[in-house]
Design a protein around this motif. Structure first.
Motif, mmCIF file in Angstrom:
data_model
loop_
_atom_site.group_PDB
_atom_site.id
_atom_site.type_symbol
_atom_site.label_atom_id
_atom_site.label_comp_id
_atom_site.label_asym_id
_atom_site.label_seq_id
_atom_site.Cartn_x
_atom_site.Cartn_y
_atom_site.Cartn_z
ATOM 1 N N ASP A 111 1.026 -0.821 -0.289
ATOM 2 C CA ASP A 111 -0.345 0.154 -0.121
ATOM 3 C C ASP A 111 1.096 1.014 0.379
ATOM 4 O O ASP A 111 2.154 0.771 0.583
ATOM 5 C CB ASP A 111 -0.777 -0.160 1.593
ATOM 6 C CG ASP A 111 -0.083 -0.147 2.725
ATOM 7 O OD1 ASP A 111 1.225 -0.422 2.364
ATOM 8 O OD2 ASP A 111 -1.304 0.044 3.511
ATOM 9 N N SER A 112 0.146 2.455 -1.025
ATOM 10 C CA SER A 112 1.124 3.315 -0.424
ATOM 11 C C SER A 112 0.503 4.321 -0.747
ATOM 12 O O SER A 112 -0.383 5.079 -1.139
ATOM 13 C CB SER A 112 1.897 3.963 -2.111
ATOM 14 O OG SER A 112 2.470 5.188 -2.035
ATOM 15 N N LEU A 113 0.980 5.536 1.141
ATOM 16 C CA LEU A 113 -0.183 6.882 1.259
ATOM 17 C C LEU A 113 0.187 8.023 0.976
ATOM 18 O O LEU A 113 -0.493 8.324 0.493
ATOM 19 C CB LEU A 113 0.126 6.072 2.803
ATOM 20 C CG LEU A 113 0.322 5.790 4.073
ATOM 21 C CD1 LEU A 113 0.418 6.277 5.502
ATOM 22 C CD2 LEU A 113 -1.517 5.724 4.169
ATOM 23 N N GLU A 114 0.901 7.635 -0.201
ATOM 24 C CA GLU A 114 1.848 8.951 -0.793
ATOM 25 C C GLU A 114 1.249 8.693 -2.156
ATOM 26 O O GLU A 114 1.086 9.992 -3.226
ATOM 27 C CB GLU A 114 3.457 8.247 -1.417
ATOM 28 C CG GLU A 114 3.677 9.129 0.122
ATOM 29 C CD GLU A 114 5.214 8.267 -0.301
ATOM 30 O OE1 GLU A 114 5.985 7.862 -0.785
ATOM 31 O OE2 GLU A 114 5.704 8.551 1.301
ATOM 32 N N HIS A 115 0.549 7.805 -3.100
ATOM 33 C CA HIS A 115 -0.269 7.547 -3.779
ATOM 34 C C HIS A 115 -1.781 7.833 -3.881
ATOM 35 O O HIS A 115 -2.586 6.730 -2.816
ATOM 36 C CB HIS A 115 -0.096 6.573 -5.343
ATOM 37 C CG HIS A 115 1.689 6.159 -5.238
ATOM 38 N ND1 HIS A 115 2.852 6.050 -4.329
ATOM 39 C CD2 HIS A 115 1.484 6.985 -6.636
ATOM 40 C CE1 HIS A 115 3.604 6.431 -4.986
ATOM 41 N NE2 HIS A 115 3.169 5.840 -6.030
ATOM 42 N N ARG A 116 -2.559 8.453 -4.182
ATOM 43 C CA ARG A 116 -3.459 8.752 -4.671
ATOM 44 C C ARG A 116 -4.758 7.601 -4.873
ATOM 45 O O ARG A 116 -3.770 6.158 -5.111
ATOM 46 C CB ARG A 116 -4.019 9.884 -5.332
ATOM 47 C CG ARG A 116 -4.988 9.507 -6.537
ATOM 48 C CD ARG A 116 -5.028 10.763 -7.401
ATOM 49 N NE ARG A 116 -4.724 10.607 -8.904
ATOM 50 C CZ ARG A 116 -5.808 10.037 -9.792
ATOM 51 N NH1 ARG A 116 -6.573 9.311 -9.501
ATOM 52 N NH2 ARG A 116 -5.569 9.692 -11.111
ATOM 53 N N VAL A 117 -5.887 7.101 -4.280
ATOM 54 C CA VAL A 117 -6.414 5.928 -4.726
ATOM 55 C C VAL A 117 -6.715 5.485 -5.855
ATOM 56 O O VAL A 117 -6.998 6.071 -6.644
ATOM 57 C CB VAL A 117 -8.118 6.220 -3.188
ATOM 58 C CG1 VAL A 117 -8.805 4.890 -4.309
ATOM 59 C CG2 VAL A 117 -7.379 6.056 -2.628
ATOM 60 N N GLY A 118 -6.836 3.971 -6.251
ATOM 61 C CA GLY A 118 -6.476 3.874 -7.569
ATOM 62 C C GLY A 118 -5.383 3.542 -7.872
ATOM 63 O O GLY A 118 -5.400 3.312 -10.056
ATOM 64 N N THR A 119 -4.052 4.341 -7.762
ATOM 65 C CA THR A 119 -3.336 4.592 -9.321
ATOM 66 C C THR A 119 -2.055 3.103 -8.601
ATOM 67 O O THR A 119 -2.311 3.059 -7.373
ATOM 68 C CB THR A 119 -2.657 5.890 -8.715
ATOM 69 O OG1 THR A 119 -1.987 5.501 -7.266
ATOM 70 C CG2 THR A 119 -3.480 6.952 -9.043
ATOM 71 N N LEU A 120 -1.150 3.411 -9.172
ATOM 72 C CA LEU A 120 -0.339 1.986 -9.404
ATOM 73 C C LEU A 120 1.083 2.560 -10.115
ATOM 74 O O LEU A 120 0.672 3.116 -11.034
ATOM 75 C CB LEU A 120 -1.012 0.686 -10.406
ATOM 76 C CG LEU A 120 0.114 -0.445 -10.416
ATOM 77 C CD1 LEU A 120 0.324 -1.220 -8.793
ATOM 78 C CD2 LEU A 120 -0.430 -1.114 -11.662
ATOM 79 N N SER A 121 2.026 1.894 -8.984
ATOM 80 C CA SER A 121 3.319 2.979 -9.915
ATOM 81 C C SER A 121 3.662 1.386 -9.089
ATOM 82 O O SER A 121 4.156 0.414 -8.158
ATOM 83 C CB SER A 121 3.585 3.599 -8.574
ATOM 84 O OG SER A 121 5.105 3.749 -8.926
ATOM 85 N N VAL A 122 5.277 1.075 -9.850
ATOM 86 C CA VAL A 122 5.379 -0.231 -10.449
ATOM 87 C C VAL A 122 7.667 0.219 -11.052
ATOM 88 O O VAL A 122 7.065 1.114 -11.406
ATOM 89 C CB VAL A 122 5.903 -0.806 -11.722
ATOM 90 C CG1 VAL A 122 6.011 -1.918 -11.564
ATOM 91 C CG2 VAL A 122 3.975 -1.294 -11.148
ATOM 92 N N LYS A 123 7.898 -0.465 -9.856
ATOM 93 C CA LYS A 123 9.598 0.100 -9.934
ATOM 94 C C LYS A 123 10.231 -1.070 -9.390
ATOM 95 O O LYS A 123 9.722 -2.404 -9.097
ATOM 96 C CB LYS A 123 9.697 1.236 -8.631
ATOM 97 C CG LYS A 123 11.099 1.711 -8.480
ATOM 98 C CD LYS A 123 11.297 2.289 -7.223
ATOM 99 C CE LYS A 123 13.168 2.406 -7.683
ATOM 100 N NZ LYS A 123 13.312 4.027 -5.966
ATOM 101 N N ASP A 126 -3.796 8.795 11.847
ATOM 102 C CA ASP A 126 -2.913 8.239 12.574
ATOM 103 C C ASP A 126 -2.505 7.241 10.748
ATOM 104 O O ASP A 126 -3.892 6.821 10.893
ATOM 105 C CB ASP A 126 -2.983 7.386 13.234
ATOM 106 C CG ASP A 126 -1.719 6.351 14.101
ATOM 107 O OD1 ASP A 126 -0.660 6.794 14.255
ATOM 108 O OD2 ASP A 126 -2.293 4.948 13.529
ATOM 109 N N ALA A 127 -2.033 6.767 10.775
ATOM 110 C CA ALA A 127 -1.659 6.016 9.473
ATOM 111 C C ALA A 127 -1.850 4.390 9.597
ATOM 112 O O ALA A 127 -2.566 4.376 8.695
ATOM 113 C CB ALA A 127 0.029 5.868 8.481
ATOM 114 N N ALA A 128 -1.236 3.960 10.672
ATOM 115 C CA ALA A 128 -1.418 3.016 10.851
ATOM 116 C C ALA A 128 -3.473 3.062 10.774
ATOM 117 O O ALA A 128 -4.425 1.809 10.489
ATOM 118 C CB ALA A 128 -1.498 2.061 12.218
ATOM 119 N N GLU A 129 -4.281 3.660 11.352
ATOM 120 C CA GLU A 129 -5.595 3.738 11.921
ATOM 121 C C GLU A 129 -6.047 3.936 9.829
ATOM 122 O O GLU A 129 -6.962 3.138 10.571
ATOM 123 C CB GLU A 129 -5.690 4.713 12.556
ATOM 124 C CG GLU A 129 -5.913 4.510 13.806
ATOM 125 C CD GLU A 129 -6.384 5.601 15.007
ATOM 126 O OE1 GLU A 129 -6.983 6.693 14.465
ATOM 127 O OE2 GLU A 129 -5.512 5.262 16.214
#
Length: 93
Positions: free
Chosen positions: A6-18, A55-58
């Motif tokens: 999961d990535s908090l830095e990307h908006r919902v529905g985006t996918l980044s492959v690296k 909170d990120a975990a919540e």
């Protein structure tokens, strides 16, 4: 190896492959790297979950919003699987 995070830095529905890289602050990736003995070559699929002021975990443990449920039910998983397929085809070449 392919990992999905999961990535908090990307908006919902985006996918980044690296390919490769560090944990970049993600505890799940840190755990994988520690278990595998350090930095490895892996494909990381960062799946956007967005973030609000909590909170990120919540935030990541809360139930999915109606938008998120719709996204995953209407093709989000297909998108992730299609991208995994592209990565596996490239690595076989």
């Amino acid at each position: 190896m392919i990992i999905l995070v999961d990535s908090l830095e990307h908006r919902v529905g985006t996918l980044s492959v690296k390919f490769g890289g560090s944990a970049n602050g993600h505890n799940g990736v840190k755990s994988i790297l520690a278990a595998m003995g350090g930095e490895l070559g892996f494909h990381r699929f960062r799946i956007g979950v967005g973030r609000d002021g909590t909170d990120a975990a919540e935030y990541v443990m809360r139930p999915l919003s109606s938008y998120e449920r719709t996204f995953w039910n209407e093709g989000g998983l297909d998108t992730v699987l299609r991208e995994i397929g592209k990565v596996t085809l490239k690595t076989k070449s």
